[in-house]
Design a protein around this motif. Structure first.
Motif, short mmCIF file in Angstrom:
data_model
loop_
_atom_site.label_atom_id
_atom_site.label_comp_id
_atom_site.label_asym_id
_atom_site.label_seq_id
_atom_site.Cartn_x
_atom_site.Cartn_y
_atom_site.Cartn_z
N ASP A 125 -5.61 2.18 0.75
CA ASP A 125 -5.65 1.82 2.16
C ASP A 125 -6.16 0.41 2.37
OD1 ASP A 125 -6.95 5.11 3.00
OD2 ASP A 125 -4.88 4.45 2.72
N THR A 126 -5.74 -0.16 3.49
CA THR A 126 -6.27 -1.45 3.91
C THR A 126 -6.25 -1.51 5.44
OG1 THR A 126 -6.12 -3.86 3.60
CG2 THR A 126 -4.06 -2.68 3.90
N VAL A 184 4.96 2.15 1.53
CA VAL A 184 4.00 1.31 2.25
C VAL A 184 4.19 1.59 3.73
CG1 VAL A 184 3.13 -1.01 2.62
CG2 VAL A 184 4.19 -0.41 0.42
N LEU A 185 3.17 2.17 4.36
CA LEU A 185 3.35 2.68 5.72
C LEU A 185 2.06 2.57 6.51
CD1 LEU A 185 5.60 4.15 7.40
CD2 LEU A 185 4.49 6.28 6.75
N SER A 186 2.17 2.07 7.72
CA SER A 186 1.05 2.07 8.66
C SER A 186 0.95 3.44 9.33
CB SER A 186 1.26 0.99 9.72
OG SER A 186 0.53 1.26 10.89
N TYR A 225 0.33 -5.65 3.75
CA TYR A 225 1.24 -4.78 2.99
C TYR A 225 1.71 -5.47 1.71
CZ TYR A 225 5.47 -7.27 4.61
OH TYR A 225 6.44 -8.21 4.86
N VAL A 226 1.80 -6.79 1.75
CA VAL A 226 2.17 -7.53 0.53
C VAL A 226 1.04 -7.45 -0.49
CG1 VAL A 226 2.87 -9.78 -0.38
CG2 VAL A 226 3.59 -9.09 1.92
N ASP A 227 -0.19 -7.58 -0.02
CA ASP A 227 -1.34 -7.50 -0.92
C ASP A 227 -1.44 -6.13 -1.58
OD1 ASP A 227 -1.96 -10.08 -0.22
OD2 ASP A 227 -3.48 -9.53 1.25
N THR A 277 -3.13 0.68 7.08
CA THR A 277 -1.90 0.57 6.31
C THR A 277 -2.17 1.10 4.91
OG1 THR A 277 -1.18 -1.34 7.58
CG2 THR A 277 -0.10 -0.98 5.47
N SER A 278 -1.27 1.97 4.44
CA SER A 278 -1.49 2.63 3.15
C SER A 278 -0.30 2.42 2.22
CB SER A 278 -1.69 4.14 3.34
OG SER A 278 -2.79 4.40 4.18
#
Length: 390
Positions: free
Chosen positions: A345-346, A313-315, A184-186, A369-370
């Protein structure tokens, strides 16, 4: 604090009771030492009897580990076809485990040097307890499991967590969620900034350790306002801003969510799962009813400058667990007068996503996580909005 009472060598005793989770003082307290075996300890704890330890510290730790193994012996029956049921059963199982382990207690005394664990062969807990509890004001009794958490938090605070996006370490305080999940930091470090930003103002809502506020400052914002409802998080964020030499650009305000005014960018990484937390630390993951998420969306438009953006930022873990739907999320975005500019997304990189023994593994393995880039809808306050590629 309330008072815990017990009888020792036929003498009534008492001390202040301390529980970070708000657990009430136990009604039944039995003084024990190395003569107590794990089977009896487990039975007593399950019956609600607290065990005040008077033996040496290493054996107390071994007894706590043995209690944990006994609690874990009974596997729960997970409903693989009903993710929500599996999640709630998982939470009940974890809650039962915490209650049983929380029955093993230790006395913490106070002297001129600070907090002192009043059992033989005890480690030095003065600095760790001062960081978590503040200055001592007399003897207290705490759960050994909580005290071990305090000692572990002190080690994390001393060592810090390396954050590649900053090229530096963030030092989490006790009770503040640590940025060990770096995805989420990235996302915040690489998402394209809104055109309006320039070298303007950004808000980091629910800042925690202040890691995202630091990332935003490093990305060029002249002023970053970081907020949180937790006094511990506010202290932690200020400490990290100072360590990173960003205190002149990062203002830490609170307790509260939104500061006054408007910003070019408002970032929020709310708790991802709409469920009740059972500890201060869990408030970084669980939020009853998704209250913080809903407040962020409902109030965002009023705090954006024309052309500004809100980054959510939310999973989607809650969606895979059947606790929230994507349709509900998008409906709340629209109801708040917002539109989605882009979504980045990641996939999670943490080990639990690969742990097939985890009862929630199917949901964790599917998790994404988006970073949702949100802007005021054209029917609201107009302004240029930058659209980025995926």
């Amino acid at each position: 604090m309330s008072t815990i009472r017990w009888t020792e060598t036929d003498t009534p005793r008492s001390a202040r009771w301390h529980s970070e989770n708000g657990t009430p003082p136990p009604r039944r307290v039995l003084v024990v030492d190395e003569g107590l075996n794990a089977a009896t300890a487990h039975r007593l704890a399950c019956e609600g009897t607290a065990l005040l330890w008077r033996g040496d510290f290493p054996r107390a730790r071994r007894l706590l580990e043995a209690l944990g193994r006994r609690v874990d012996r009974k596997p729960a029956r997970w409903g693989e076809d009903e993710p929500a049921a599996s999640f709630h059963l998982h939470r009940r199982t974890r809650g039962h485990r915490a209650r049983v382990l929380g029955k093993l207690l230790v006395p913490v005394d106070a002297d001129a040097g600070g907090h002192r664990l009043d059992v033989p062969r005890a480690p030095d807990v003065r600095r760790a307890c001062a960081e978590a509890y503040g200055p001592p004001s007399g003897p207290v009794v705490v759960a050994l499991a909580e005290l071990l958490g305090v000692l572990g938090a002190h080690q994390w605070r001393t060592k810090g967590v390396h954050v590649p996006a900053l090229g530096a370490r963030i030092h989490p305080h006790y009770g503040v969620f640590s940025p060990v999940r770096g995805e989420y930091v990235d996302l915040v470090a690489r998402a394209p900034l809104p055109v309006s930003a320039g070298r303007g103002t950004a808000y980091d809502l629910g800042t925690g350790t202040g890691v995202l506020a630091a990332v935003l400052a490093r990305r060029g914002f002249d002023r970053v306002v970081a907020t949180d409802i937790s006094p511990r998080a506010l202290d932690c964020a200020r400490d990290n801003a100072r360590r990173l030499h960003l205190a002149d650009r990062v203002d830490v305000l609170g307790p509260g969510l939104f500061p006054d005014g408007r910003a070019d960018l408002v970032v929020c990484n709310p708790p991802w799962v709409p469920a009740r937390p059972t500890s201060a630390l869990e408030r970084g993951v669980y939020d009853p009813g998704g209250g913080m998420l809903h407040e962020f969306l409902a109030r965002l438009a009023a705090h954006l400058v024309p052309g500004g953006e809100g980054w959510l930022v939310l999973s989607d873990l809650a969606e895979h667990l059947g606790l929230r739907t994507r349709a509900d999320l998008l409906a709340r975005v629209a109801a708040a007068g917002l539109r989605v500019v882009d979504r980045i997304d990641t996939r999670p990189r943490h080990s639990r996503a690969r742990d097939t023994a985890d009862p929630l593994h199917p949901a964790r393995a599917a998790e994404v996580t988006s970073l949702w880039r949100l802007a005021v809808d054209r029917g609201g306050a107009p302004g240029p909005v930058h659209r980025s590629g995926r």
